[in-house]
Design a protein around this motif. Structure first.
Motif, PDB file in Angstrom:
ATOM      1  N   TYR A 130      -2.236  22.630  45.979  1.00  0.00           N
ATOM      2  CA  TYR A 130      -3.501  21.970  46.328  1.00  0.00           C
ATOM      3  C   TYR A 130      -4.178  21.407  45.087  1.00  0.00           C
ATOM      4  CZ  TYR A 130      -8.377  21.489  47.854  1.00  0.00           C
ATOM      5  OH  TYR A 130      -9.637  21.007  48.106  1.00  0.00           O
ATOM      6  N   PHE A 131      -4.158  22.155  44.003  1.00  0.00           N
ATOM      7  CA  PHE A 131      -4.841  21.736  42.781  1.00  0.00           C
ATOM      8  C   PHE A 131      -4.041  20.650  42.053  1.00  0.00           C
ATOM      9  CE2 PHE A 131      -5.864  26.126  43.846  1.00  0.00           C
ATOM     10  CZ  PHE A 131      -7.212  25.957  44.133  1.00  0.00           C
ATOM     11  N   CYS A 132      -2.719  20.711  42.174  1.00  0.00           N
ATOM     12  CA  CYS A 132      -1.891  19.632  41.629  1.00  0.00           C
ATOM     13  C   CYS A 132      -2.155  18.330  42.370  1.00  0.00           C
ATOM     14  CB  CYS A 132      -0.417  20.002  41.717  1.00  0.00           C
ATOM     15  SG  CYS A 132       0.088  21.319  40.594  1.00  0.00           S
ATOM     16  N   GLN A 133      -2.358  18.424  43.681  1.00  0.00           N
ATOM     17  CA  GLN A 133      -2.649  17.228  44.472  1.00  0.00           C
ATOM     18  C   GLN A 133      -3.980  16.604  44.060  1.00  0.00           C
ATOM     19  OE1 GLN A 133      -2.275  19.267  48.200  1.00  0.00           O
ATOM     20  NE2 GLN A 133      -0.182  18.559  48.564  1.00  0.00           N
ATOM     21  N   LEU A 134      -4.968  17.460  43.752  1.00  0.00           N
ATOM     22  CA  LEU A 134      -6.263  16.943  43.298  1.00  0.00           C
ATOM     23  C   LEU A 134      -6.096  16.140  42.012  1.00  0.00           C
ATOM     24  CD1 LEU A 134      -8.575  20.066  43.844  1.00  0.00           C
ATOM     25  CD2 LEU A 134      -8.447  18.012  45.266  1.00  0.00           C
ATOM     26  N   ASN A 139      -4.487  10.226  39.161  1.00  0.00           N
ATOM     27  CA  ASN A 139      -3.391   9.732  38.305  1.00  0.00           C
ATOM     28  C   ASN A 139      -3.126  10.635  37.108  1.00  0.00           C
ATOM     29  OD1 ASN A 139      -2.994   7.572  40.020  1.00  0.00           O
ATOM     30  ND2 ASN A 139      -4.188   6.142  38.782  1.00  0.00           N
ATOM     31  N   LEU A 140      -3.340  11.923  37.293  1.00  0.00           N
ATOM     32  CA  LEU A 140      -3.004  12.911  36.283  1.00  0.00           C
ATOM     33  C   LEU A 140      -1.835  13.753  36.778  1.00  0.00           C
ATOM     34  CD1 LEU A 140      -5.964  12.177  35.341  1.00  0.00           C
ATOM     35  CD2 LEU A 140      -6.094  14.538  34.518  1.00  0.00           C
ATOM     36  N   ALA A 141      -0.976  14.150  35.853  1.00  0.00           N
ATOM     37  CA  ALA A 141       0.049  15.147  36.163  1.00  0.00           C
ATOM     38  C   ALA A 141      -0.553  16.519  35.935  1.00  0.00           C
ATOM     39  CB  ALA A 141       1.267  14.949  35.275  1.00  0.00           C
ATOM     40  N   CYS A 142      -0.028  17.520  36.627  1.00  0.00           N
ATOM     41  CA  CYS A 142      -0.606  18.861  36.542  1.00  0.00           C
ATOM     42  C   CYS A 142       0.487  19.916  36.629  1.00  0.00           C
ATOM     43  CB  CYS A 142      -1.612  19.067  37.682  1.00  0.00           C
ATOM     44  SG  CYS A 142      -2.358  20.716  37.752  1.00  0.00           S
ATOM     45  N   ILE A 143       0.324  20.963  35.834  1.00  0.00           N
ATOM     46  CA  ILE A 143       1.148  22.162  35.960  1.00  0.00           C
ATOM     47  C   ILE A 143       0.178  23.318  36.193  1.00  0.00           C
ATOM     48  CG2 ILE A 143       2.928  23.623  34.933  1.00  0.00           C
ATOM     49  CD1 ILE A 143       3.528  21.356  32.974  1.00  0.00           C
ATOM     50  N   GLY A 144       0.428  24.113  37.219  1.00  0.00           N
ATOM     51  CA  GLY A 144      -0.471  25.216  37.548  1.00  0.00           C
ATOM     52  C   GLY A 144       0.274  26.529  37.678  1.00  0.00           C
ATOM     53  N   PHE A 145      -0.381  27.606  37.247  1.00  0.00           N
ATOM     54  CA  PHE A 145       0.187  28.951  37.330  1.00  0.00           C
ATOM     55  C   PHE A 145      -0.891  29.928  37.800  1.00  0.00           C
ATOM     56  CE2 PHE A 145       1.828  26.688  33.618  1.00  0.00           C
ATOM     57  CZ  PHE A 145       3.204  26.740  33.782  1.00  0.00           C
ATOM     58  N   THR A 146      -0.475  30.995  38.448  1.00  0.00           N
ATOM     59  CA  THR A 146      -1.397  32.088  38.755  1.00  0.00           C
ATOM     60  C   THR A 146      -0.617  33.394  38.764  1.00  0.00           C
ATOM     61  OG1 THR A 146      -3.057  32.948  40.304  1.00  0.00           O
ATOM     62  CG2 THR A 146      -1.122  31.900  41.274  1.00  0.00           C
ATOM     63  N   ASN A 147      -1.285  34.471  38.370  1.00  0.00           N
ATOM     64  CA  ASN A 147      -0.661  35.772  38.603  1.00  0.00           C
ATOM     65  C   ASN A 147      -1.200  36.355  39.895  1.00  0.00           C
ATOM     66  OD1 ASN A 147      -3.183  36.783  37.835  1.00  0.00           O
ATOM     67  ND2 ASN A 147      -2.444  37.840  36.024  1.00  0.00           N
ATOM     68  N   SER A 148      -0.750  37.512  40.258  1.00  0.00           N
ATOM     69  CA  SER A 148      -1.108  38.105  41.542  1.00  0.00           C
ATOM     70  C   SER A 148      -0.803  39.597  41.486  1.00  0.00           C
ATOM     71  CB  SER A 148      -0.313  37.424  42.668  1.00  0.00           C
ATOM     72  OG  SER A 148       1.081  37.489  42.428  1.00  0.00           O
ATOM     73  N   PRO A 149      -1.235  40.365  42.494  1.00  0.00           N
ATOM     74  CA  PRO A 149      -0.967  41.804  42.483  1.00  0.00           C
ATOM     75  C   PRO A 149       0.532  42.091  42.418  1.00  0.00           C
ATOM     76  CG  PRO A 149      -2.597  41.275  44.142  1.00  0.00           C
ATOM     77  CD  PRO A 149      -2.053  39.966  43.651  1.00  0.00           C
ATOM     78  N   ASP A 280      -3.143  13.174  31.372  1.00  0.00           N
ATOM     79  CA  ASP A 280      -3.530  11.838  31.810  1.00  0.00           C
ATOM     80  C   ASP A 280      -2.384  10.869  31.522  1.00  0.00           C
ATOM     81  OD1 ASP A 280      -4.767   9.512  32.545  1.00  0.00           O
ATOM     82  OD2 ASP A 280      -6.256   9.531  30.934  1.00  0.00           O
ATOM     83  N   ILE A 281      -1.743  10.381  32.573  1.00  0.00           N
ATOM     84  CA  ILE A 281      -0.583   9.493  32.422  1.00  0.00           C
ATOM     85  C   ILE A 281      -0.920   8.293  31.536  1.00  0.00           C
ATOM     86  CG2 ILE A 281       1.083   8.035  33.649  1.00  0.00           C
ATOM     87  CD1 ILE A 281       1.399  11.014  34.237  1.00  0.00           C
ATOM     88  N   GLU A 282      -2.115   7.743  31.703  1.00  0.00           N
ATOM     89  CA  GLU A 282      -2.518   6.536  30.981  1.00  0.00           C
ATOM     90  C   GLU A 282      -2.534   6.727  29.471  1.00  0.00           C
ATOM     91  OE1 GLU A 282      -2.874   2.830  30.950  1.00  0.00           O
ATOM     92  OE2 GLU A 282      -3.462   3.539  32.949  1.00  0.00           O
ATOM     93  N   LYS A 283      -2.664   7.983  29.033  1.00  0.00           N
ATOM     94  CA  LYS A 283      -2.673   8.234  27.587  1.00  0.00           C
ATOM     95  C   LYS A 283      -1.249   8.269  27.012  1.00  0.00           C
ATOM     96  CE  LYS A 283      -7.142   8.858  26.884  1.00  0.00           C
ATOM     97  NZ  LYS A 283      -7.645   8.575  28.234  1.00  0.00           N
TER      98      LYS A 283
END
Length: 365
Positions: A130-134, A139-149, A280-283
């Motif tokens: 969901y956050f990568c889609q935002l 027009n930004l690429a995103c890598i997301g991580f989370t930990n969990s129990p 930011d892809i444009e950069k």
């Protein structure tokens, strides 16, 4: 009750979204926060990730009620440098904290080119995609991580230590179908086992081991044991890497110190950690050139000769988009067990649960 015995009822996504938002508002959540949570949950349902959809609302509500999750957090964001954002979520729900952090991070990345976001004192945040889609929408690429129990035993062990520790990648393509890669470092998301237990289903071979370290098809035994890592020792190594990024670099809890919202006996904040990298892809290059290049890449990949029994090669994100289009037209199905929980929750807060699509269609006729 097995899967075939579970009656499924179909509802309009917009009705479920409104129900979810209204319940959260009745509990005392601010309207904009409730809208974010509802959007995240129902997008998961639309994309076929029902384990992270509206079925999660009752446990969130329960933890708001017993004050294990802060319904009205005061989120603190600190820009440590033009490209580093540290966030203290004040024990709020992860969807809201991460949404606000991503929005701020997008602003920073458009200035600096790359921004890293480290979040502590958070809770479950739904799907990382969901956050990568935002980000892709900007027009930004995103890598997301989370930990969990704890959910995965370290390779060679039989007791859960790491979380299932998802990671996600998002790359814009210039249209509404970005490349979205979202996977846990376990062979399956633990939420799917939780949903299987709730619906009275068994789980497939190879998903989990029980407390004795033996393979199991019983979701309850799996939840008391350990989910298996993706790719054996390699998945265990990835889980460790995600744990370092999200638990240590953020200042959050790590490994067995991350609390589970599903355990009634737990005390203290979950203190889940999240980590995002925005680019930011444009950069890096002209964004339209990037779009042309990524589309060429995907076309050539899809044109690779097909293995026997396969008539199409899909890239990550295609299935989600097709499923979303389908469910927006045909509705979202809920099992009896999930439906009962949601109806009970609605009654508690004076929010009427919507009619199923079949009843609406009958009325319209």
């Amino acid at each position: 009750m097995n899967e075939k015995e579970q009656k499924m009822t179909t509802y309009a996504e917009s009705d479920l979204r409104q129900f979810c938002k209204t319940v959260l508002e009745e509990m005392g959540m601010m309207g904009d926060h409730a809208a974010v949570v509802s959007e995240s949950l129902l997008r998961a349902n639309l994309e076929g990730v029902d384990s992270h959809g509206i079925s999660r609302l009752p446990i969130y509500a329960k933890r708001f009620t017993d004050q294990r999750i802060n319904l009205t957090p005061s989120i603190v964001m600190e820009e440590k440098s033009p490209s580093v954002l540290m966030v203290n979520g004040d024990n709020g729900l992860g969807h809201v904290i991460s949404y606000k952090a991503i929005k701020k991070g997008i602003e920073m990345a458009k200035q600096s080119g790359v921004t890293a976001i480290a979040i502590r004192n958070s809770n479950h945040f739904g799907t990382a995609s969901y956050f990568c889609q935002l980000a892709c929408e900007e027009n930004l690429a995103c890598i997301g991580f989370t930990n969990s129990p704890p959910g995965i035993a370290p390779w060679g062990g039989k007791e859960a230590f790491f979380g299932t520790n998802p990671m996600a990648f998002g790359f814009p393509t210039g249209d509404d179908q970005p490349v979205i890669i979202d996977l846990s470092t376990s062979i399956v998301a633990r939420g799917k086992i939780i949903l299987a237990e709730k619906q009275g289903q068994m789980i497939p071979d190879g998903w989990a081991i029980d407390e004795k370290g033996e393979p199991t098809n019983d979701p309850k035994a799996a939840l008391n044991g350990s989910v298996l890592p993706l790719g054996g020792a390699k998945g265990s190594a990835l889980a460790l890497a995600v744990e370092i990024l999200t638990g240590l670099l953020t200042g959050a809890a790590f490994g067995p110190h991350v609390k589970s919202i599903y355990e009634d006996g737990e005390k203290g904040n979950a203190n889940v950690g999240h980590f995002f990298i925005l680019m930011d892809i444009e950069k890096f290059m002209n964004v339209n050139v990037f779009f042309e290049s990524i589309k060429s890449l995907l076309v050539e990949m899809k044109d690779v000769p097909k293995a026997p029994g396969n008539d199409e090669i899909r890239y990550p994100g295609e299935r989600r988009k097709r499923e979303r289009d389908k469910r927006q037209q045909e509705g979202v199905q809920l099992s009896e067990s999930v439906l009962e929980e949601l109806q009970s929750l609605g009654s508690r807060y004076g929010v009427e649960f919507p009619l199923p699509l079949s009843s609406q269609q009958a009325i319209n006729r």
